[in-house]
Design a protein around this motif. Structure first.
Motif: not given
Length: 488
Positions: A392-401
């Motif tokens: 996954p991309d970096s934005a997904t790695f940053a998602m709290p869930e």
């Protein structure tokens, strides 16, 4: 003398007509698709001033006591070539990747024409004087110099005169001030460079001894008659955290339109002289191929580093099969370096009094670097594993869930936490799998010449007499047979 980065930026902020991605570019130095590569080129200029890199990037002319760029220095000794390779490495270290069209490679094409002054003198002694003046000017004024080779061409089964003549750049008028040219060229870096060595691409002139298409000149890229229509850049299209190379190192190509552009006579290097056109096409890369191919070493280093880091993080570096694949990458890298090192060690005097790398070794090294690149990239993909295409991309790695789960499954040990592993996989994806990676492969194939021309260059420069004499002696052939074979 050497420029600064700000002086370079000012020289290209001149209201050029540039279009990209469906919009007009107001300032090439700040546009998001151009700014990263403009900043790198500006940084190269500044490196020549900074104490830590000044003596690698520049030298003091003993006659003028001025500092000039190592890249633009005429090569007279082996040390000159060693110095040029060291300067390229400083640039690539600073860029943290591979940049190709920054001037040190393309300036060498001018030296090839410098070697052909006797050819230029056949048609007009002014042209030989012009090339001498421009070579000297490049040394002292430090331009960002690029190359203009490829035309749109049109229907290649027809002569240019038998279709729209503008498919190949040609002269439409002569004036007291210079020649007027019309047509177009594809040029890497043209929207943000200073000048371009513009030359024909036709390889077979037939019986056309005097042709309006046989023209070569130095082009000021601030010429008001030019228009730049660019391919969409990679920079700014996707997040930099996920595509670190695409966003920093994209060198944008443009279709440069010559809308009846006036070229002053002092900038014309040959005109209506098919022998000069043929000569420059045959010798164009005798100098420029070395800095160009040198960059393939750095690309190999990037592949080796990405693959090795990946197998070490998972403990696979102890596997003999993995070690074998790493060794294949290492042999590829060392093979390129060996060819370039040997070409300098066995360098030869040129017709113009310069020192040119041994052509046979240099061109063979170019073939090795380019023909093996796709296979080497595939081996690097194997070593990096399938996760470079599914992470996954970096934005997904940053998602709290999602973050706790990704941290759990991407953390390997105390050394490799999830964020570093994601960064490595993103880097490898951009290097090997992205649209930018595909662009780099195609660029490597055609940036200097089509692949068949690479082999033609080897064929023209290899010394066949040695093998022929060896077989003549071993087989007991007569002197006559050997001589005929050698002449053939």
């Amino acid at each position: 003398m050497i420029r600064t980065g700000d002086e370079y930026r000012a020289s290209i902020s001149t209201g050029r007509k540039i279009w990209i991605d469906g919009e007009t570019v107001d300032d090439v130095t700040t546009h998001p698709m151009f700014r990263p590569i403009v900043d790198i080129r500006a940084r190269i200029y500044d490196l020549a001033h900074e104490e830590s890199t000044r003596d690698v990037m520049s030298y003091v002319d003993p006659e003028t006591d001025e500092r000039n760029s190592v890249a633009n220095k005429l090569p007279f000794t082996q040390q000159d070539w060693i110095d040029k390779r060291a300067a390229i490495d400083v640039v690539l270290d600073e860029a943290r990747g591979v940049v190709t069209r920054v001037g040190d490679e393309t300036i060498g094409e001018m030296w090839s024409l410098y070697d052909g002054q006797d050819v230029l003198n056949e048609v007009d002694p002014r042209f030989a004087e012009n090339i001498r003046n421009h070579v000297h000017k490049a040394v002292v004024s430090d331009p960002f110099h690029i190359s203009a080779n490829t035309d749109p061409k049109g229907d290649r089964s027809k002569r240019p005169q038998d279709q729209d003549p503008d498919m190949l750049l040609h002269v439409v008028a002569e004036t007291d001030a210079g020649i007027v040219v019309r047509g177009a060229k594809y040029e890497t870096a043209a929207p943000y460079a200073t000048q371009a060595f513009t030359k024909p691409t036709i390889a077979n002139w037939g019986d056309d001894q005097l042709s309006d298409y046989a023209v070569g000149f130095v082009l000021d890229l601030n010429n008001p008659a030019l228009k730049f229509i660019c391919r969409t850049g990679f920079a700014g299209r996707k997040p930099a955290d996920d595509y670190p190379l695409s966003n920093r190192l994209d060198e944008v190509e443009a279709l440069v339109i010559f809308d009846d552009a006036l070229i002053p006579w002092e900038d014309v290097l040959f005109y209506r002289h098919t022998r000069a056109a043929t000569y420059i096409r045959g010798t164009l890369h005798r100098y420029s191929a070395l800095p160009y191919v040198h960059r393939s070493i750095r690309y190999a280093d990037l592949m080796i580093g990405a693959a090795l880091a990946n197998v070490r993080q998972t403990g696979l570096d102890k596997n003999p099969a993995v070690q074998e694949k790493l060794a294949v990458l290492a042999c590829y890298r060392e093979g390129i370096d060996a060819h370039l090192t040997a070409s300098i060690a066995k360098a030869e005097p040129s017709p113009g009094g310069l020192l040119m790398p041994n052509p046979s070794l240099l061109y063979a090294g170019r073939v090795w670097a380019q023909t093996q690149l796709p296979q080497m990239m595939h081996i690097a993909r194997e070593l990096c594993g399938g996760q470079i295409c599914i992470t996954p991309d970096s934005a997904t790695f940053a998602m709290p869930e999602a973050q706790p789960w990704l941290e759990k499954f991407y953390t390997l040990n105390d050394e490799w936490h999830s964020d570093d592993r994601r960064r490595l996989l993103a880097f490898a994806r951009d290097l090997l799998n992205s649209d930018y990676a595909g662009h780099r492969v195609t660029f490597q194939l055609f940036a200097q010449a089509p692949p068949y021309s690479h082999y033609q260059a080897v064929y023209r420069n290899f010394d066949y007499d040695g093998p022929l004499d060896l077989v003549r002696e071993a087989a007991g052939l007569s002197e006559r047979v050997g001589a005929k074979a050698g002449q053939a």
